[in-house]
Design an enzyme around this catalytic site. Structure first.
Site, PDB file in Angstrom:
ATOM      1  N   LYS A 200      -1.688   6.804  -9.447  1.00 19.98           N
ATOM      2  CA  LYS A 200      -1.543   6.071  -8.189  1.00 19.98           C
ATOM      3  C   LYS A 200      -1.393   7.027  -7.010  1.00 19.98           C
ATOM      4  O   LYS A 200      -1.802   6.704  -5.887  1.00 19.98           O
ATOM      5  CB  LYS A 200      -0.346   5.122  -8.268  1.00 19.98           C
ATOM      6  N   ASN A 208      -1.818   7.493   2.824  1.00 21.41           N
ATOM      7  CA  ASN A 208      -0.555   7.268   3.518  1.00 21.41           C
ATOM      8  C   ASN A 208      -0.345   8.301   4.612  1.00 21.41           C
ATOM      9  O   ASN A 208      -0.099   7.964   5.775  1.00 21.41           O
ATOM     10  CB  ASN A 208       0.614   7.294   2.521  1.00 21.41           C
ATOM     11  N   SER A 270       1.635   1.570   3.909  1.00 19.90           N
ATOM     12  CA  SER A 270       3.047   1.326   4.224  1.00 19.90           C
ATOM     13  C   SER A 270       3.665   2.458   5.027  1.00 19.90           C
ATOM     14  O   SER A 270       4.535   2.216   5.874  1.00 19.90           O
ATOM     15  CB  SER A 270       3.838   1.108   2.931  1.00 19.90           C
TER      16      SER A 270
END
Length: 323
Positions: A200, A208, A270
């Protein structure tokens, strides 16, 4: 797992933001007994409920919500899904211990490496700790309101706890996956949680950090030849680090992820939302921990290290401005 009374399992959500809100609403709408612990959003959720605007499932509303402002008010839960940021785990550990029924399963719905290792010493020995790897595009739009753009798969892997035999660990992870499958989402038990976390990271490390540094969503990043080349180089660096640590990832995995991202809707990860909201970014779990593991295995990761240093500068400046 059934609850201590023999009824269907009771599920608690610790951290009802984008991830916790989305999966909590999905589980509750599937008929499961879900309880939400909230802080700043408690009043809004009590008044308006929880709402998910999903491009996949449509408009999902949960009202009334079994919401609590204090963990002391919650009933003991058989499953606890932790959707808060990794930077909050140490503070959340006492709440998790208090909300947990005997032998409860605690699932970290978080990104990064080593998050379970850091939380484990703070949890009661009787609790089972699992990692939950979410593949979904969600963000919080307002108090009690979540936008779900695509995907939703979640896979679970056992980390530590009373279950010592592999078969027992897999059975527990399988129980959790079955709960999520009842919502209509894809879910499976993982054979190797550590390998899955490295896998991941191949997506999380480039997108990110670069979304923050370049102030760009995934579509803008993929449309730029220079940014796309940098993303591939970062992906290959993560894959090499994983291999050095003993986790061989699938062949041409970076190309598969690039193609998947090409098909995604415009998405801001995020970390971008944390930075824009002047909240701490998850630099330890997503960057510092894998960099340390790679270096300990003798693998240099200069691009990841430069990304961490640049993000660290921005985080420090953010903190100074908000002080």
């Amino acid at each position: 797992m059934t609850s201590s009374s023999g009824a269907a399992p009771r599920i608690g959500i610790i951290g009802t933001g984008a991830i916790g809100g989305f999966y909590g609403v999905m589980l509750a709408r599937a008929g499961l007994d879900v309880h939400f612990l909230l802080r700043s959003e408690y009043a809004a959720v009590r008044a308006q409920g929880l709402h998910v605007d999903s491009a996949v499932f449509g408009q999902l509303d949960l009202q009334p919500v079994q919401a609590y402002q204090s963990v002391a008010e919650m009933p003991p839960c058989d499953w606890l899904l932790v959707g808060a940021k990794t930077s909050s785990n140490a503070a959340l550990a006492p709440l998790i211990n208090q909300a947990a029924a005997p032998g409860a399963r605690v699932v970290l719905l978080q990104n990064g490496l080593g998050v379970e290792d850091e939380l484990r010493p703070l949890l009661d020995d009787s609790l089972h700790l699992l990692g939950g790897l979410c593949v979904t595009c969600v963000h919080r739009a307002a108090p009690g309101k979540v936008v779900h753009q695509s995907q939703g798969m979640i896979n679970l892997g056992y980390h530590s706890g009373p279950a010592q035999e592999t078969a027992a660990q897999q059975a527990i992870a399988g129980e959790g996956a079955e709960l999520f499958r009842r919502t209509g989402l894809e879910s499976a038990a993982l054979d190797n949680l550590s390998q899955a976390r490295w896998q991941k990271l191949v997506w999380n490390v480039p997108y990110n950090g670069l979304s923050v540094l370049l102030n760009a969503d995934t579509s803008a990043l993929m449309a730029s030849q220079d940014a796309r080349a940098l993303i591939r180089e970062l992906m290959l660096e993560v894959i090499a680090a994983a291999a050095a640590c003993g986790y061989a990832l699938p062949d041409a995995y970076e190309e598969r992820l690039l193609k998947i991202t090409d098909r995604m809707p415009d998405y801001l990860p995020s970390m971008y939302h944390d930075f824009a909201g002047q909240r701490p970014m998850e630099l330890q779990a997503i960057y510092a921990a894998p960099i340390a593991a790679a270096q300990a295995a003798g693998c240099a990761v200069p691009r990841m290290q430069m990304l961490l240093q640049a993000l660290g500068f921005l985080q420090q400046r953010n903190a100074q401005r908000s002080a």
